[in-house]
Write an enzyme that holds these catalytic residues in place. Structure first.
Site, mmCIF file in Angstrom:
data_model
loop_
_atom_site.group_PDB
_atom_site.id
_atom_site.type_symbol
_atom_site.label_atom_id
_atom_site.label_comp_id
_atom_site.label_asym_id
_atom_site.label_seq_id
_atom_site.Cartn_x
_atom_site.Cartn_y
_atom_site.Cartn_z
ATOM 1 N N SER A 49 25.899 68.812 41.499
ATOM 2 C CA SER A 49 24.898 67.758 41.609
ATOM 3 C C SER A 49 23.488 68.320 41.466
ATOM 4 O O SER A 49 23.176 68.950 40.455
ATOM 5 C CB SER A 49 25.105 67.047 42.957
ATOM 6 O OG SER A 49 24.303 65.917 43.034
ATOM 7 N N ASP A 86 31.243 58.228 37.486
ATOM 8 C CA ASP A 86 30.400 58.811 38.544
ATOM 9 C C ASP A 86 29.177 57.914 38.704
ATOM 10 O O ASP A 86 28.351 57.813 37.800
ATOM 11 C CB ASP A 86 29.982 60.240 38.145
ATOM 12 C CG ASP A 86 29.108 60.896 39.217
ATOM 13 O OD1 ASP A 86 28.732 60.226 40.195
ATOM 14 O OD2 ASP A 86 28.789 62.094 39.064
ATOM 15 N N HIS A 108 31.849 61.676 42.478
ATOM 16 C CA HIS A 108 30.780 62.653 42.270
ATOM 17 C C HIS A 108 31.169 64.014 42.832
ATOM 18 O O HIS A 108 30.641 65.037 42.407
ATOM 19 C CB HIS A 108 29.510 62.119 42.964
ATOM 20 C CG HIS A 108 28.273 62.904 42.659
ATOM 21 N ND1 HIS A 108 27.753 62.997 41.382
ATOM 22 C CD2 HIS A 108 27.446 63.610 43.466
ATOM 23 C CE1 HIS A 108 26.649 63.741 41.432
ATOM 24 N NE2 HIS A 108 26.449 64.127 42.681
#
Lengths: 269, 572
Positions: A97, A220, A248
């Protein structure tokens, strides 16, 4: 800087067997234990480095500085500090991320130490910027996120504590971190959230010449396939791999697929 | 768990209940949940369809990892989307069931009440912030002038000096005190006085640069911090002069034309040794005080060496006081003789300090550091008392030796001197008064404005002898000598030392002997270091003397032994 200090500050863990060094950087909200599904098996063949950003997990909270960590460059400095403290070069840096972008910033800063990047579900900018770019969120959505964080992370007493203590007390933390997974100090969490969700690093992508694997989840809600494509297109040496996954946190939910891709990428070079 | 066979009781539950699969699709929603969200059915709907985007992020970054690791998550506040697009604030508890395909069970209750409380908390916080800002402003600002106050300027200085970047910078602290402000207050009242202080503050502020700071320190005192751009003290003084001179222009307050001047003290930062903020202000204050003493409307710079010498003096004073208590002081006695017969005519008491660390100290090692201070009086009294005691003892043992002590001008000028001297003499009634002599430096006796002549006259009336020490170095006039009327003139050692090679010194000695005869007093030579000097003095008509050639100063207990060793005719 003193390497013992850095190791303690960032709760750095080094383990595993192998020549090649893989360094794993956790994303917003949690800590290095997010990676354990992947590292449990990979440590047989690789030397693994995991850590917590200052303010997360079991890092040294007293080292938190709301100015340094107001931008992702501050977190990137945590990574380069660790690489220097351990004197590592040629590392494969895997970031989940927001750490995809943080890892990219670190690679640009110390290219000799980072030879490969793996971005897991990256996004250089979470806001929509029509017509060219669809980050997925409007400003109101992210303001609501900060509001939700206020309501969830902050003990109500703590909400008034800084005022009662007076501003001169500085960024001291009145309560101990519970140490439980994902618990985060309110100030730290909000600082990290703002740095993550309100900054725009799209223009930095072309500056990263490090070979990069972009692992994209098929579905996502935080970082869509379009965003993954955008990242890959703007990296000079980017390679997109869309996994048949949903969510995610694919390094937790679909860690086997993620591991396979990392192994293939790390051994190809 | 079989959702299809779930008893209807879940629909009676007064809170929301959802079950989702590990693909985040809703498998079941109870009636309360459906009613809250305005749906007839949610089966098969993706969970994120009923989540706001913010809740999605929270789920991905917080809830999902927590469920994977710990299997549960409590009291999370989320925002759900209803069918009509409106939002529902809820608090959820979540469990993952590992034994049932990782299905996730959700309960939620309405959080509107909680939201309301939270909003109240935000309002309270905003109010508190506003009040805190107000209070902070009040505590750092002076009410009268609107300038930063004493606390504020001290804090600012402290912060500035502890800031590693700013601490390198040089600045000047200026302490300004208005001359004559009190009369403005007395004449025109406090209201006008306050307006005047405000006007002074404004004028000071206008004369400063952006990098400078002015604060009201208290009363009619202002502290100014000047960023130092030029490194010469001269430039600084000119700048300060300009600031202070601004205040000399009269002020118009309520139709009154008011004038003051200002005295200012200044000090530099950084200094050779480390200083603290309050110390800097105190230094400037001290310098201001000197400016006041020097006649007001002036500027004085603080002298760090002066502060150091003050500190040394304080320590020395404490040591001397302790030394008196611990009997570290003692008197040595130097015999004075008749140069012709060798007869001992008296003894001069000389102070010594048996210092615990520095060994035996001579008067020159410490007396000059305590000149004109209270401790000089205390030590002086000790000397008189000790010499009186010793003289009495000798007298009682059949040795009628007059003893002299040295007395400073400061001692003589002390209003209580005569009173204390009388009290001391009273302790030793057996000692004939003419056996005690006070030696006073001629230089001290010159300033007759201090009424020294009267004190000397009083001492003589008590029966004591008074001599003028180091005579010939003090430029006494004839008329002055006449007024002083002392018993003995002590010819300074400097004339004796090279009298054999320097004819003009012989002339001076002759002159002094002549004075002594003219004013009906005796002359005695100091510092005789050879037999030739002794002979020459005799030839000039000087009958008495003292010096190393005759005897060095010695402890009181050695005097009797020394006397024993002399020919019988020379004993007193």
């Amino acid at each position: 800087m003193d390497d013992v200090f850095i190791r303690q500050r960032n709760n750095v863990k080094v383990f595993g067997n192998g020549e090649r060094v893989l360094m794993f950087a956790h994303g917003f909200g949690c800590d290095q234990t997010m990676w354990r599904f992947v590292t449990d098996t990979m440590q047989r063949d690789y030397r693994i480095v995991t850590f917590d950003y200052v303010g997360s997990g079991e890092s040294d909270l007293s080292a938190f500085n709301s100015t340094r960590y107001a931008t992702l460059e501050g977190y990137a400095d945590d990574i380069t500090d660790i690489l220097e403290a351990l004197n590592l070069t040629g590392v494969t840096l895997i970031g989940h991320s927001v750490s995809s972008v943080i890892g990219m910033l670190a690679a640009i800063k110390v290219p000799e130490r980072v030879s490969q990047l793996v971005m897991v579900c990256p996004s250089p900018y979470y806001l929509n910027d029509p017509p060219e770019y669809e980050g997925g969120f409007e400003r109101d959505d992210l303001e609501e996120l900060i509001d939700l964080m206020d309501k969830n992370y902050i003990g109500w007493a703590n909400y008034l504590a800084p005022l009662v203590m007076g501003s001169r007390a500085g960024p001291q933390f009145v309560h101990e971190l519970s140490g439980s997974f994902c618990s985060t100090d309110p100030l730290v969490a909000k600082t990290f959230a703002k740095a993550t969700f309100f900054s725009d690093y799209r223009s930095v992508l072309p500056n990263c010449t490090t070979p990069t694997l972009v692992l994209q989840s098929r579905i996502d809600s935080l970082a869509s396939v379009k965003v993954g494509q955008y990242v890959t297109d703007h990296l000079p040496d980017g390679h997109l791999k869309i996994l048949d996954t949903e969510g995610h946190c694919i390094h937790m939910t679909d860690h086997n697929q993620v591991e396979t891709e990392i192994r293939a990428f790390a051994s190809a070079r | 768990m079989n959702i299809a066979r779930t008893p209807g009781s879940l629909d009676l539950m007064p809170s929301g209940y959802l079950v989702t699969d590990n693909e985040r699709s809703i498998l079941y929603a109870n009636r309360y949940a459906l009613a809250q969200l305005g749906h007839d059915d949610l089966g098969g709907t993706p969970l994120f369809d009923i989540f706001t985007l913010a809740s999605c992020i929270l789920f991905e970054s917080y809830i999902a990892p927590l469920l994977l690791k710990e299997g549960a998550c409590d009291e999370i506040q989320l925002t759900l989307k209803a069918a009509d697009g409106s939002k529902r604030s809820v608090v959820t508890n979540i469990r993952r069931d590992e034994t049932d395909n990782n299905r996730v069970h959700w309960t939620f209750i309405n959080a509107s009440q909680r939201d309301k409380l939270f909003q109240e908390l935000i309002d309270a916080r905003n109010l508190l912030e506003e009040k805190t800002r107000f209070l902070e402003a009040r505590t750092v600002t002076d009410d009268v002038t609107g300038l930063p106050n004493r606390l504020s300027v001290t804090q600012y200085l402290t912060e500035r000096m502890s800031n590693p970047t700013l601490a390198q910078s040089q600045f000047v602290v200026l302490f300004i005190d208005l001359d004559g402000f009190k009369s403005i207050n007395d004449t025109y009242g406090h209201a006008v006085g306050d307006q005047f202080l405000k006007a002074v503050g404004q004028r000071l502020a206008r004369s400063l640069r952006a990098s400078d700071l002015v604060a009201r320190y208290g009363g009619d005192e202002y502290v100014v911090l000047l960023q130092q751009t030029a490194d010469t003290a001269n430039t600084n003084t000119l700048m300060i002069q300009r600031i202070v001179n601004q205040l000399n222009t009269p002020f118009q307050i309520n139709g009154n034309t008011l004038s003051v001047s200002a005295s200012a003290g200044a000090t530099h930062y950084p200094q050779r040794s480390s200083v603290e903020s309050e110390q800097l202000i105190r230094q400037a204050d001290q310098a201001m005080y000197k400016a006041k003493l020097a006649g007001k409307n002036q500027i004085r710079w603080f002298d760090p060496d002066w502060e150091n010498s003050q500190r040394t003096q304080h320590e020395l004073t404490a040591q001397i006081r302790q030394g008196i208590e611990l009997n570290q002081f003692l008197l040595h006695y130097q015999p004075k003789i008749n140069l012709k017969s060798g007869t001992v005519i008296g003894l001069e008491a000389l102070i010594r300090w048996q210092h615990p660390n520095r060994g035996l100290l001579m008067p020159g090692d410490f007396l000059m550091h305590i000149e004109n201070q209270q401790i000089e009086l205390e030590l002086g009294d000790w000397v008189i008392d000790t010499a009186l005691k010793q003289a009495t003892q000798w007298h009682q043992r059949g040795l009628p030796l007059p003893v002299s002590v040295n007395v400073s001008g400061f001692q003589l000028m002390d209003p209580q001197f005569l009173e204390r001297l009388t009290a001391l003499l009273y302790r030793y009634p057996d000692l004939p008064r003419q056996h005690f002599e006070l030696e006073l430096l001629e230089t001290c006796a010159i300033d007759d404005s201090m009424n020294i002549a009267n004190v000397i006259a009083s001492c003589r009336r008590m029966g004591l002898l008074v001599s003028l020490d180091d005579f010939g170095t003090g430029y006494s006039t004839l008329s002055h000598l006449k007024d002083l009327s002392v018993d003995i003139l002590k010819i300074d050692r400097s004339f004796v030392q090279d009298m054999l090679t320097n004819p003009s010194n012989i002339a001076i000695i002759k002159g002094i002997i002549g004075f002594a005869k003219a004013f009906d007093c005796k002359a005695i030579a100091e510092g005789i270091e050879s037999a030739d000097q002794q002979a020459a003095l005799l030839q000039l008509g000087c009958q008495t003397g003292q010096g190393y050639h005759i005897a060095s100063p010695m402890p009181g207990e050695s005097i009797e032994t020394w006397l024993t060793g002399r020919p019988a005719s020379t004993k007193p």
